[in-house]
Design an enzyme around this catalytic site. Structure first.
Site, PDB file in Angstrom:
ATOM      1  N   ASP A   1      26.185  37.813  -3.738  1.00 33.42           N
ATOM      2  CA  ASP A   1      25.394  38.866  -4.379  1.00 33.42           C
ATOM      3  C   ASP A   1      24.480  39.498  -3.334  1.00 33.42           C
ATOM      4  O   ASP A   1      23.719  38.802  -2.668  1.00 33.42           O
ATOM      5  CB  ASP A   1      24.575  38.284  -5.536  1.00 33.42           C
ATOM      6  CG  ASP A   1      24.203  39.338  -6.556  1.00 33.42           C
ATOM      7  OD1 ASP A   1      23.628  40.370  -6.151  1.00 33.42           O
ATOM      8  OD2 ASP A   1      24.498  39.148  -7.749  1.00 33.42           O
TER       9      ASP A   1
ATOM     10  N   SER B   1      24.185  44.341 -10.470  1.00 32.03           N
ATOM     11  CA  SER B   1      25.073  43.179 -10.466  1.00 32.03           C
ATOM     12  C   SER B   1      25.952  43.098 -11.711  1.00 32.03           C
ATOM     13  O   SER B   1      27.068  42.586 -11.643  1.00 32.03           O
ATOM     14  CB  SER B   1      24.268  41.891 -10.310  1.00 32.03           C
ATOM     15  OG  SER B   1      23.750  41.824  -9.002  1.00 32.03           O
TER      16      SER B   1
ATOM     17  N   HIS C   1      23.043  34.427 -15.539  1.00 30.53           N
ATOM     18  CA  HIS C   1      22.697  35.643 -14.799  1.00 30.53           C
ATOM     19  C   HIS C   1      23.912  36.582 -14.752  1.00 30.53           C
ATOM     20  O   HIS C   1      25.023  36.161 -15.053  1.00 30.53           O
ATOM     21  CB  HIS C   1      22.242  35.274 -13.383  1.00 30.53           C
ATOM     22  CG  HIS C   1      21.200  36.192 -12.837  1.00 30.53           C
ATOM     23  ND1 HIS C   1      21.491  37.158 -11.912  1.00 30.53           N
ATOM     24  CD2 HIS C   1      19.883  36.314 -13.122  1.00 30.53           C
ATOM     25  CE1 HIS C   1      20.375  37.832 -11.629  1.00 30.53           C
ATOM     26  NE2 HIS C   1      19.392  37.337 -12.355  1.00 30.53           N
TER      27      HIS C   1
ATOM     28  N   THR D   1      26.096  38.030 -12.697  1.00 33.49           N
ATOM     29  CA  THR D   1      27.394  37.811 -12.052  1.00 33.49           C
ATOM     30  C   THR D   1      28.218  36.716 -12.736  1.00 33.49           C
ATOM     31  O   THR D   1      29.356  36.973 -13.156  1.00 33.49           O
ATOM     32  CB  THR D   1      27.214  37.519 -10.550  1.00 33.49           C
ATOM     33  OG1 THR D   1      26.463  38.582  -9.969  1.00 33.49           O
ATOM     34  CG2 THR D   1      28.546  37.378  -9.846  1.00 33.49           C
TER      35      THR D   1
ATOM     36  N   GLU E   1      29.359  32.050  -6.980  1.00 29.27           N
ATOM     37  CA  GLU E   1      28.447  33.112  -6.542  1.00 29.27           C
ATOM     38  C   GLU E   1      27.320  32.571  -5.666  1.00 29.27           C
ATOM     39  O   GLU E   1      26.665  31.590  -6.021  1.00 29.27           O
ATOM     40  CB  GLU E   1      27.790  33.804  -7.754  1.00 29.27           C
ATOM     41  CG  GLU E   1      26.910  34.964  -7.310  1.00 29.27           C
ATOM     42  CD  GLU E   1      25.828  35.389  -8.315  1.00 29.27           C
ATOM     43  OE1 GLU E   1      25.451  34.597  -9.193  1.00 29.27           O
ATOM     44  OE2 GLU E   1      25.355  36.528  -8.176  1.00 29.27           O
TER      45      GLU E   1
ATOM     46  N   HIS F   1      16.182  41.741  -1.647  1.00 25.60           N
ATOM     47  CA  HIS F   1      15.225  42.562  -2.412  1.00 25.60           C
ATOM     48  C   HIS F   1      13.823  42.391  -1.811  1.00 25.60           C
ATOM     49  O   HIS F   1      13.057  43.344  -1.712  1.00 25.60           O
ATOM     50  CB  HIS F   1      15.184  42.113  -3.878  1.00 25.60           C
ATOM     51  CG  HIS F   1      16.253  42.693  -4.751  1.00 25.60           C
ATOM     52  ND1 HIS F   1      16.246  44.007  -5.185  1.00 25.60           N
ATOM     53  CD2 HIS F   1      17.353  42.128  -5.311  1.00 25.60           C
ATOM     54  CE1 HIS F   1      17.300  44.218  -5.964  1.00 25.60           C
ATOM     55  NE2 HIS F   1      17.985  43.101  -6.050  1.00 25.60           N
TER      56      HIS F   1
ATOM     57  N   ASP G   1      29.057  42.007  -4.208  1.00 24.20           N
ATOM     58  CA  ASP G   1      29.070  42.957  -5.326  1.00 24.20           C
ATOM     59  C   ASP G   1      28.429  44.282  -4.936  1.00 24.20           C
ATOM     60  O   ASP G   1      28.723  45.318  -5.509  1.00 24.20           O
ATOM     61  CB  ASP G   1      28.414  42.358  -6.575  1.00 24.20           C
ATOM     62  CG  ASP G   1      26.993  41.879  -6.343  1.00 24.20           C
ATOM     63  OD1 ASP G   1      26.539  41.847  -5.176  1.00 24.20           O
ATOM     64  OD2 ASP G   1      26.316  41.542  -7.330  1.00 24.20           O
ATOM     65  N   HIS G   2      27.562  44.228  -3.922  1.00 23.91           N
ATOM     66  CA  HIS G   2      26.868  45.406  -3.395  1.00 23.91           C
ATOM     67  C   HIS G   2      25.993  44.931  -2.257  1.00 23.91           C
ATOM     68  O   HIS G   2      25.717  43.735  -2.141  1.00 23.91           O
ATOM     69  CB  HIS G   2      25.991  46.078  -4.467  1.00 23.91           C
ATOM     70  CG  HIS G   2      25.097  45.105  -5.178  1.00 23.91           C
ATOM     71  ND1 HIS G   2      24.010  44.519  -4.560  1.00 23.91           N
ATOM     72  CD2 HIS G   2      25.159  44.562  -6.408  1.00 23.91           C
ATOM     73  CE1 HIS G   2      23.438  43.676  -5.403  1.00 23.91           C
ATOM     74  NE2 HIS G   2      24.123  43.665  -6.526  1.00 23.91           N
TER      75      HIS G   2
ATOM     76  N   HIS H   1      19.195  47.714  -4.249  1.00 23.76           N
ATOM     77  CA  HIS H   1      20.553  47.723  -3.713  1.00 23.76           C
ATOM     78  C   HIS H   1      20.803  49.048  -2.996  1.00 23.76           C
ATOM     79  O   HIS H   1      20.080  50.019  -3.215  1.00 23.76           O
ATOM     80  CB  HIS H   1      21.584  47.583  -4.845  1.00 23.76           C
ATOM     81  CG  HIS H   1      21.338  46.387  -5.716  1.00 23.76           C
ATOM     82  ND1 HIS H   1      21.850  46.264  -6.987  1.00 23.76           N
ATOM     83  CD2 HIS H   1      20.622  45.261  -5.487  1.00 23.76           C
ATOM     84  CE1 HIS H   1      21.466  45.111  -7.500  1.00 23.76           C
ATOM     85  NE2 HIS H   1      20.719  44.492  -6.611  1.00 23.76           N
TER      86      HIS H   1
HETATM   87 ZN   LIG Z   1      19.908  42.627  -6.905  1.00 21.43          ZN
END
Ligand SMILES: [Zn+2]
Length: 501
Positions: free
Chosen positions: A58, A112, A164, A166, A287, A296, A335-336, A464
């Site tokens: 993630d 996500s 969460h 994902t 994950e 972040h 995922d990003h 992101h």
């Molecule tokens: Zn995030």
């Protein structure tokens, strides 16, 4: 042709593969049974992927991978806390790599939930949606559900809470990722065989209408919360395993977890293989969830340690692959991207000094708690700077002259320290927001910013970003992951390789 694939020996596969490549050469223009017009590279073997590992980092794109590669290449950085022993990243040994888009149906920079829906189902959806269509009128079937229907065993592992976004996108369907109880209570309904990692936020007091643990027990799941107990669970027994978790239900950051007896992501993966291995095969999604959270917060050292923990789990899957190379598929992607991490910074020009990062021994999260504990104690700025030297090395010229603070940096730290101790700053102010982000402790985030910048690392966002993510693959069907494609295609390729549909 692909629908009639049968297990066969390595030698038979080799002969068959040679015959097939001659056949393709002699009948030019004869494509496989794909009807979407895309050109697929041939599979590395003719086998159906019977054992499928899907690793999702993630917040992981190329900068996160390459930062980790650089850290592992530096013997000093690698030996922080004496726990990292790998010489290079496992995922970089994969023979096939591709590049995938990440955008959501309704926003270029994804989240996500939408990203994991694409990766789990092969369909785009809107921001915040858990494996449902954009209109929220229809559940989208996930590859994990397909695998379960096919008779394979299924495991879901995450370093953040098991409900969460994902992990949720593989076993649950919800209009919003924030419906934690609704999501967590779909764990038992899925009938999946193994859930491992963080706790369920949906079972936090005040979050739900029921008790997720009791629901799981009633559905026949054994619940364990330490490695010894997890190792005692018998194969075939359905299991929910979690370990010590933070206030968000997630595993501690790897930099803080190392040296404890908390279950690691690699151990969750290893035990998952033990529980899931059976003649009908298995699907396991793993994950690495806190790479995103550290990015972040613009804390590259915590992100890198979590990347190493993620890569250690990939190493466990590679060990399994080496025992079953013709029947195992391992796919690794993000995922990003998160944070707009870049290797390079304006004031350091062409230079980097990653080794300056090796002195940090604590995550921004735990340091934020330390800074919070200073409030009202009369802690001086000078004493705070001594503490920063101890946990980050920043300002300690005896460790490295490059760690010396400039007057400009010292002024930034003093202002942030005052803001942390006294509050009274306004995050709606543009300058304040750019400095501290949406909710980070002013002093802590200023420390990581300055340390990261001295190392030649920069961040452009607390969110992101829209850059593409790398996809790495090895094993049965792995060659089809080369090239550039959409994130929904990652799911389609896995479903095809495992003949899950
Ligand atoms: Zn995030």
């Amino acid at each position: 042709m692909q629908n009639t694939r049968k297990p066969r020996s390595f030698f038979q596969s080799l002969v068959f593969g040679l015959m097939m490549s001659m056949l393709v050469v002699s009948i030019s223009g004869c494509d496989d049974d794909d009807d979407d017009g895309s050109v697929n590279a041939p599979s590395s073997t003719d086998e159906t992927a019977k054992y499928i590992f899907f690793f999702i980092g993630d917040g992981m794109a190329s900068p996160q991978v390459n930062m980790t590669e650089a850290a592992l290449a530096d013997p000093n950085f690698r030996l922080v806390n004496g726990a990292i022993t790998l010489g290079a990243m496992n995922l970089q040994h994969f023979p096939t790599a591709g590049m995938a888009t990440t955008y959501a149906e309704d926003r270029y920079i994804t989240g996500s939930a939408a990203a994991a829906t694409a990766l789990a189902t092969g369909e785009k959806t809107s921001i915040g949606t858990i494996s449902k269509n954009v209109a929220h009128t229809q559940d989208l079937k996930t590859m994990a559900e397909m695998a379960k229907e096919k008779g394979m065993k299924v495991g879901i592992v995450s370093s953040v809470s098991i409900d969460h976004a994902t992990p949720a996108c593989f076993y649950a369907h919800a209009d919003s990722r924030n419906e934690y109880y609704n999501i967590a209570s779909q764990m038992d309904e899925s009938g999946f065989d193994y859930f491992g990692g963080g706790y369920a936020k949906g079972n936090f007091p005040g979050k739900g209408a029921g008790d997720v643990e009791i629901q799981m027990q009633n559905a026949g799941y054994e619940i364990v919360d330490n490695l010894g107990a997890l190792k005692g669970v018998q194969p075939g027994q359905k299991c929910w395993a979690y370990t010590e978790y933070d206030g968000s239900g997630a595993l501690f950051y790897e930099i803080d977890r190392m040296g404890t007896d908390h279950i690691s992501l690699a151990e969750f993966t290893e035990q998952g293989i033990r529980l899931l291995d059976n003649p009908n095969g298995f699907f396991m999604m793993i994950e690495g969830g806190k790479v995103d959270w550290a990015c972040h917060a613009n804390d590259v050292v915590s992100a890198t340690h979590d990347m190493v923990a993620f890569d250690d789990a990939i190493g466990i899957a590679l060990d399994f692959y080496n025992q079953h190379p013709d029947e195992t598929l391992i796919v690794v992607t993000g995922d990003h991207e998160c944070g707009g991490l870049s290797l390079g910074y304006a004031s350091t020009g062409y230079d980097t000094a990653f080794s300056l990062l090796k002195y940090q021994d604590i995550s921004y999260q735990e340091y934020t708690e330390i800074v919070g504990s200073w409030k009202g104690t009369g802690k001086t700025f000078a004493a705070a700077l001594e503490d920063v030297k101890e946990h980050f090395g920043l300002g300690d010229e005896t460790l490295d002259p490059a760690l010396a603070l400039t007057d400009y940096e010292r002024d930034q730290l003093e202002e942030a320290f005052d803001d942390s101790m006294n509050g009274g700053f306004d995050r709606n102010d543009e300058e304040v927001f750019l400095k501290y982000g949406p909710y980070y402790d002013p002093f802590t985030v200023t420390v990581t910013h300055i340390l990261n910048q001295k190392a030649g690392i920069s961040w452009t966002s607390y969110y992101h970003t829209g850059v593409p993510v790398p996809v790495y693959a090895i094993g049965a069907g792995g060659n089809s992951f080369s090239g550039s494609y959409d994130n929904t295609d990652v799911a389609k390729k896995i479903i095809e390789a495992g003949e899950l549909n």
